[in-house]
Design a protein around this motif. Structure first.
Motif, PDB file in Angstrom:
ATOM      1  N   GLY A  57      29.713 -30.804 -32.938  1.00 51.58           N
ATOM      2  CA  GLY A  57      28.669 -31.807 -32.894  1.00 51.58           C
ATOM      3  C   GLY A  57      28.297 -32.410 -34.235  1.00 51.58           C
ATOM      4  O   GLY A  57      27.357 -33.206 -34.314  1.00 51.58           O
ATOM      5  N   LEU A  58      29.041 -32.060 -35.298  1.00 50.12           N
ATOM      6  CA  LEU A  58      28.649 -32.479 -36.646  1.00 50.12           C
ATOM      7  C   LEU A  58      29.496 -33.616 -37.216  1.00 50.12           C
ATOM      8  O   LEU A  58      29.238 -34.079 -38.319  1.00 50.12           O
ATOM      9  N   ASP A  59      30.540 -34.031 -36.509  1.00 53.19           N
ATOM     10  CA  ASP A  59      31.388 -35.141 -36.964  1.00 53.19           C
ATOM     11  C   ASP A  59      31.963 -34.876 -38.350  1.00 53.19           C
ATOM     12  O   ASP A  59      31.922 -35.723 -39.247  1.00 53.19           O
ATOM     13  N   ILE A  60      32.509 -33.668 -38.539  1.00 49.81           N
ATOM     14  CA  ILE A  60      33.092 -33.288 -39.821  1.00 49.81           C
ATOM     15  C   ILE A  60      34.594 -33.534 -39.814  1.00 49.81           C
ATOM     16  O   ILE A  60      35.225 -33.635 -38.758  1.00 49.81           O
ATOM     17  N   ALA A  61      35.173 -33.621 -41.015  1.00 51.30           N
ATOM     18  CA  ALA A  61      36.620 -33.783 -41.138  1.00 51.30           C
ATOM     19  C   ALA A  61      37.342 -32.445 -41.195  1.00 51.30           C
ATOM     20  O   ALA A  61      38.498 -32.339 -40.772  1.00 51.30           O
ATOM     21  N   LEU A  62      36.663 -31.414 -41.706  1.00 54.97           N
ATOM     22  CA  LEU A  62      37.324 -30.137 -41.947  1.00 54.97           C
ATOM     23  C   LEU A  62      36.321 -29.001 -41.812  1.00 54.97           C
ATOM     24  O   LEU A  62      35.184 -29.101 -42.291  1.00 54.97           O
ATOM     25  N   TRP A  63      36.756 -27.932 -41.156  1.00 54.24           N
ATOM     26  CA  TRP A  63      35.991 -26.681 -41.133  1.00 54.24           C
ATOM     27  C   TRP A  63      36.764 -25.668 -41.962  1.00 54.24           C
ATOM     28  O   TRP A  63      37.883 -25.301 -41.620  1.00 54.24           O
ATOM     29  N   SER A  64      36.170 -25.264 -43.083  1.00 54.55           N
ATOM     30  CA  SER A  64      36.810 -24.308 -43.984  1.00 54.55           C
ATOM     31  C   SER A  64      36.164 -22.944 -43.769  1.00 54.55           C
ATOM     32  O   SER A  64      34.983 -22.751 -44.063  1.00 54.55           O
ATOM     33  N   VAL A  65      36.946 -22.010 -43.236  1.00 55.37           N
ATOM     34  CA  VAL A  65      36.437 -20.697 -42.864  1.00 55.37           C
ATOM     35  C   VAL A  65      36.827 -19.688 -43.946  1.00 55.37           C
ATOM     36  O   VAL A  65      38.009 -19.390 -44.142  1.00 55.37           O
ATOM     37  N   PHE A  66      35.829 -19.186 -44.649  1.00 53.87           N
ATOM     38  CA  PHE A  66      36.024 -18.171 -45.678  1.00 53.87           C
ATOM     39  C   PHE A  66      35.883 -16.788 -45.038  1.00 53.87           C
ATOM     40  O   PHE A  66      35.101 -16.609 -44.107  1.00 53.87           O
ATOM     41  N   VAL A  67      36.592 -15.819 -45.583  1.00 53.91           N
ATOM     42  CA  VAL A  67      36.353 -14.422 -45.216  1.00 53.91           C
ATOM     43  C   VAL A  67      35.833 -13.723 -46.459  1.00 53.91           C
ATOM     44  O   VAL A  67      36.439 -13.793 -47.527  1.00 53.91           O
ATOM     45  N   VAL A  68      34.698 -13.075 -46.323  1.00 51.53           N
ATOM     46  CA  VAL A  68      33.974 -12.540 -47.467  1.00 51.53           C
ATOM     47  C   VAL A  68      34.861 -11.627 -48.321  1.00 51.53           C
ATOM     48  O   VAL A  68      35.697 -10.880 -47.810  1.00 51.53           O
ATOM     49  N   VAL A  69      34.696 -11.738 -49.621  1.00 53.10           N
ATOM     50  CA  VAL A  69      35.374 -10.872 -50.589  1.00 53.10           C
ATOM     51  C   VAL A  69      34.306 -10.052 -51.300  1.00 53.10           C
ATOM     52  O   VAL A  69      33.303 -10.606 -51.754  1.00 53.10           O
ATOM     53  N   PRO A  70      34.467  -8.740 -51.392  1.00 49.59           N
ATOM     54  CA  PRO A  70      33.437  -7.903 -52.006  1.00 49.59           C
ATOM     55  C   PRO A  70      33.423  -8.012 -53.533  1.00 49.59           C
ATOM     56  O   PRO A  70      33.899  -7.140 -54.258  1.00 49.59           O
ATOM     57  N   THR A  71      32.874  -9.116 -54.005  1.00 46.31           N
ATOM     58  CA  THR A  71      32.688  -9.324 -55.436  1.00 46.31           C
ATOM     59  C   THR A  71      31.351 -10.023 -55.622  1.00 46.31           C
ATOM     60  O   THR A  71      30.833 -10.639 -54.687  1.00 46.31           O
ATOM     61  N   GLY A  72      30.764  -9.957 -56.810  1.00 42.95           N
ATOM     62  CA  GLY A  72      29.430 -10.492 -56.993  1.00 42.95           C
ATOM     63  C   GLY A  72      28.440  -9.696 -56.155  1.00 42.95           C
ATOM     64  O   GLY A  72      28.407  -8.467 -56.213  1.00 42.95           O
ATOM     65  N   ARG A  73      27.638 -10.402 -55.336  1.00 42.58           N
ATOM     66  CA  ARG A  73      26.728  -9.697 -54.434  1.00 42.58           C
ATOM     67  C   ARG A  73      27.404  -9.264 -53.140  1.00 42.58           C
ATOM     68  O   ARG A  73      26.798  -8.561 -52.314  1.00 42.58           O
ATOM     69  N   GLY A  74      28.637  -9.722 -52.921  1.00 41.14           N
ATOM     70  CA  GLY A  74      29.378  -9.269 -51.756  1.00 41.14           C
ATOM     71  C   GLY A  74      29.762  -7.808 -51.898  1.00 41.14           C
ATOM     72  O   GLY A  74      29.990  -7.313 -52.996  1.00 41.14           O
ATOM     73  N   HIS A  75      29.855  -7.100 -50.761  1.00 38.76           N
ATOM     74  CA  HIS A  75      30.206  -5.683 -50.817  1.00 38.76           C
ATOM     75  C   HIS A  75      31.041  -5.316 -49.596  1.00 38.76           C
ATOM     76  O   HIS A  75      31.080  -6.059 -48.587  1.00 38.76           O
ATOM     77  N   ALA A  76      31.693  -4.171 -49.668  1.00 38.11           N
ATOM     78  CA  ALA A  76      32.644  -3.773 -48.629  1.00 38.11           C
ATOM     79  C   ALA A  76      31.987  -3.610 -47.267  1.00 38.11           C
ATOM     80  O   ALA A  76      32.637  -3.787 -46.235  1.00 38.11           O
ATOM     81  N   GLY A  77      30.700  -3.298 -47.247  1.00 41.41           N
ATOM     82  CA  GLY A  77      30.012  -3.141 -45.974  1.00 41.41           C
ATOM     83  C   GLY A  77      29.899  -4.429 -45.183  1.00 41.41           C
ATOM     84  O   GLY A  77      29.594  -4.395 -43.983  1.00 41.41           O
ATOM     85  N   GLN A  78      30.139  -5.572 -45.817  1.00 35.94           N
ATOM     86  CA  GLN A  78      30.079  -6.852 -45.124  1.00 35.94           C
ATOM     87  C   GLN A  78      31.403  -7.226 -44.462  1.00 35.94           C
ATOM     88  O   GLN A  78      31.457  -8.203 -43.705  1.00 35.94           O
ATOM     89  N   LEU A  79      32.459  -6.478 -44.728  1.00 34.47           N
ATOM     90  CA  LEU A  79      33.785  -6.868 -44.272  1.00 34.47           C
ATOM     91  C   LEU A  79      33.985  -6.625 -42.787  1.00 34.47           C
ATOM     92  O   LEU A  79      33.658  -5.551 -42.271  1.00 34.47           O
ATOM     93  N   PRO A  80      34.552  -7.595 -42.067  1.00 33.61           N
ATOM     94  CA  PRO A  80      35.025  -7.332 -40.704  1.00 33.61           C
ATOM     95  C   PRO A  80      36.220  -6.390 -40.770  1.00 33.61           C
ATOM     96  O   PRO A  80      36.774  -6.121 -41.841  1.00 33.61           O
TER      97      PRO A  80
END
Length: 370
Positions: free
Chosen positions: A173-196
């Protein structure tokens, strides 16, 4: 494009200042600007170097680029020298319709807005500030009203994996050209507990491929190159069935088309202080644009050249028949193992050679035990 010579994309972290507090933030962004950021003049010198590299797509990111007062003029300069300039602002009140109009007039090629949930509660919890979802959606609609090309960046983690179907509906519904899907990387504030899990990601990639066949927008992944392996597997299966492929599942719009980019392989990242990295998620410094030539670092530095050599991959990734197509996330491998060439721990695929090796090991062990 020969990625040994030129990258497809150069990302410059204009600042680490940001008014959000995202749970996964690679930059561990904070409210105040760093006085050691590249100046306007240095930023223009950086863009001159980037122009000599092809030119690739040049992305202004952060933090929030709008925390700098010179962002519009930087877009204008980059456009004037022939760069395709994209911008990834944060979902805050700093982005107004007037600023969007100025960016359009300066020649901005693409506005990329982050949406990590289909609803306020999911997205705002992820981004750490109430109201971010509403500001982000408003920004996308205002940009489209101005004729700007838009994309959505979504970071997938344990926090929003259950929201994927609702996110897909929102994208339509957003009329976008591209959907860029990131998968979290445990760096910075990211951590392994966030990983699928690897199996959860495999199911996500299968779903994304199905969506890509009929969606009005393209889909690509970041820090998840194994999606390209899924695309190839599904294409082969459909061709064997005699199916016509209306959409190959691989981005092909004017901004997004490329063969598989990966850390240091078609991709280079410059920090707010000018430091050169294979990506923003792989914190191994290879130089600094204040003292080093960006092209020389990208083309010749041992870290970059090794990342472009799939024969350097180890473990399951090294045995994989898709290693030159995928290669696994080098950032995630480094974050979780400390080895930039290790196998990506979040890949569910079992390569033929690796399965045979494992079976051989089992037979040997069984024989020894007998």
């Amino acid at each position: 494009m020969d990625f040994n010579t030129n990258p497809f994309i150069v990302i410059w972290e204009t600042t680490q200042a940001c008014d959000l507090a995202c749970l996964h933030c690679r930059a561990s962004a904070h409210a105040r600007r760093d006085p050691r950021e590249l100046s306007t003049a240095e930023a223009c010198q950086l863009m001159d170097q980037v122009r000599g590299l092809g030119p690739p797509l040049f992305v202004l990111t952060g933090g929030d680029p709008l925390k700098r007062s010179d962002t519009v003029s930087l877009v204008e300069y980059g456009t004037s020298i022939g760069l395709r300039v994209a911008l990834t602002p944060s979902g805050t009140p700093l982005m107004t319709p007037a600023v969007l109009a100025s960016l359009r007039d300066a020649g901005l090629a693409r506005l990329a807005v982050s949406l990590d949930g289909s609803r306020e509660d999911v997205h705002d919890r992820f981004r750490g500030v109430p109201g971010s979802f509403a500001w982000s959606v408003r920004m996308l609609h205002a940009a489209r009203d101005l004729g700007l090309s838009t994309q959505v960046n979504t970071t997938i983690s344990r926090d929003n994996l259950a929201d994927v179907e609702q996110l897909i509906a929102l994208m339509h519904g957003l009329d976008i050209a591209l959907w860029s899907v990131f998968v979290v990387v445990p760096t910075g504030r990211g951590h392994a507990g966030q990983l699928p899990t690897a199996d959860e990601l495999e199911a996500l990639f299968e779903r994304l491929y199905e969506v890509s066949l009929t969606s009005p927008f393209d889909i690509k992944t970041t820090a998840a190159p194994h999606y390209r392996r899924v695309v190839l597997q599904r294409q082969r299966a459909r061709r064997r069935e005699g199916a016509q492929l209306p959409n190959d599942g691989v981005p092909h719009d004017a901004i997004g088309r490329s063969r598989g980019v990966n850390d240091g392989n078609g991709f280079v990242f410059v920090s707010h202080r000018g430091e050169i990295y294979p990506s923003g998620f792989l914190p191994s410094r290879a130089g600094n644009v204040r003292t080093d030539d960006l092209a020389h670092i990208y083309r010749t530095h041992p870290l970059f050249t090794s990342l472009r050599d799939a024969d350097r991959l180890e473990g399951k990734c090294g045995s994989c028949e898709f290693k030159w197509v995928c290669g696994g996330s080098r950032s995630r491998a480094f974050a979780l193992t400390g080895n930039v060439h290790a196998a990506d721990p979040l890949c569910a695929y079992m390569p033929t050679a690796w399965a045979a090796l494992a079976a051989g090991d089992s037979a040997t062990i069984g024989g020894s035990a007998a």
